[in-house]
Scaffold this active site. Structure first.
Site, short mmCIF file in Angstrom:
data_model
loop_
_atom_site.label_atom_id
_atom_site.label_comp_id
_atom_site.label_asym_id
_atom_site.label_seq_id
_atom_site.Cartn_x
_atom_site.Cartn_y
_atom_site.Cartn_z
CE1 TYR A 71 30.96 -67.04 15.66
CE2 TYR A 71 29.28 -66.14 17.23
CZ TYR A 71 30.30 -65.95 16.45
OH TYR A 71 30.84 -64.81 16.06
CD GLN A 100 45.27 -67.59 8.60
OE1 GLN A 100 46.19 -67.43 8.22
NE2 GLN A 100 44.65 -68.62 9.43
CG ASP A 123 41.17 -61.91 17.64
OD1 ASP A 123 41.45 -61.09 17.30
OD2 ASP A 123 42.04 -62.82 17.81
CG HIS A 183 38.92 -66.60 7.84
ND1 HIS A 183 39.92 -67.38 8.44
CD2 HIS A 183 38.98 -66.77 6.46
CE1 HIS A 183 40.38 -68.00 7.41
NE2 HIS A 183 39.91 -67.58 6.25
CB CYS A 227 17.89 -60.83 3.09
SG CYS A 227 17.29 -59.69 4.32
N GLY A 244 51.89 -66.36 13.24
CA GLY A 244 51.07 -67.11 13.86
C GLY A 244 50.21 -67.88 13.02
ZN LIG Z 1 16.87 -61.11 6.26
#
Ligand SMILES: [Zn+2]
Length: 264
Positions: free
Chosen positions: A64, A102, A105, A120, A135, A209
């Site tokens: 990522y 989508q 950025d 997203h 949580c 796009g």
């Molecule tokens: Zn947590």
């Protein structure tokens, strides 16, 4: 044809826009997909999943950060700025104007837009990875601001021990984005209900796009076709001949950063 789109937008009172990776290419962000057939690359399909994060959290975060770490320094291009101007103009005229993106950025935010649905997720937040039981820092409602320092130990020395953890439950923190094995209703920040209301009420829609290869574009096209709402596409690629849902699209082939400013 761009003049025709401009007239259509001027005459509409409820405008919806959906943007995909193509709008950010001119800002130096490459699209997820590669190759002639424009399919998702295998790496993204494998690494971009919750299952992979659970199996290999260190590799997942490394992927990522490697893929998206540099995005935070990118700036909006003329396409983002034109959409921000269009929104301002529409709101000044008391019209409805909604943008679904989508993209994670944040370039629409940086361009000064207001009504943005980040379907997203986005790169400026993280959240607790815990799902069952939930949580407060995780889905369906929780998130935390992302700041560079939070990953610094991990970046210097990527191990399980240096991964950031949730202060409430001790589980790992994860990116605040929708992975391929997750659902749009998984987190309230994806604003799926708002996206649906926008798709069910707009009187014109413009896609910019997007490659129409994610769930939200299929949902959008079906809802638009059900109501017989006209829709337009600005895309660098020609109209795909084998996609029945796109048959009625008014397709303008070209670069968003050149075409969108002409709508002003
Ligand atoms: Zn947590």
């Amino acid at each position: 044809m761009i003049e025709q789109l401009k007239n259509t937008l001027n005459q509409s009172s409820n405008i919806a826009i959906l943007t995909g990776a193509g709008i950010s290419v001119a800002s130096g962000i490459s699209a997820f997909r590669t190759g002639k057939n424009k399919v998702w690359d295998e790496e993204t399909l494998t690494y971009g999943t919750y299952a992979f994060f659970r199996d290999e959290p260190v590799q997942s975060w490394s992927w990522y950060l490697n893929r998206f770490g540099s995005i935070r320094s990118k700036e909006p291009n003329p396409a983002h700025k034109a959409l921000a101007e269009l929104e301002k103009k529409a709101l000044d005229d008391n019209k409805n104007f909604h943008l679904i993106t989508q993209n994670i950025d944040r370039l629409h935010h940086k361009s000064g837009m207001n009504n943005i649905i980040e379907i997203h997720g986005n790169i400026d937040h993280i959240r607790c990875a815990k799902k069952h039981p939930t949580c407060d820092h995780g889905e369906p409602f929780g998130s935390l601001p992302f700041f560079e320092g939070i990953m610094q130990h991990f970046v210097n020395n990527p191990t399980l021990e240096t991964l950031p953890r949730c202060s409430l439950c001790g589980d790992f923190l994860r990116p605040h984005i929708l992975w391929f094995d997750e659902y749009y209703d998984g987190h309230s920040d994806y604003q799926m209900q708002s996206a649906l209301s926008c798709l069910e009420s707009c009187d014109v829609m413009l896609f910019v796009g997007t490659s129409f290869s994610v769930g939200i574009t299929d949902i959008a096209l079906r809802l638009l076709l059900d109501r017989n709402v006209p829709f337009w596409v600005i895309n660098n690629e020609p109209k795909p001949p084998n996609k029945p849902l796109l048959k009625q699209a008014h397709w303008i082939e070209g670069k968003a950063e050149l075409l969108l400013p002409r709508l002003l």
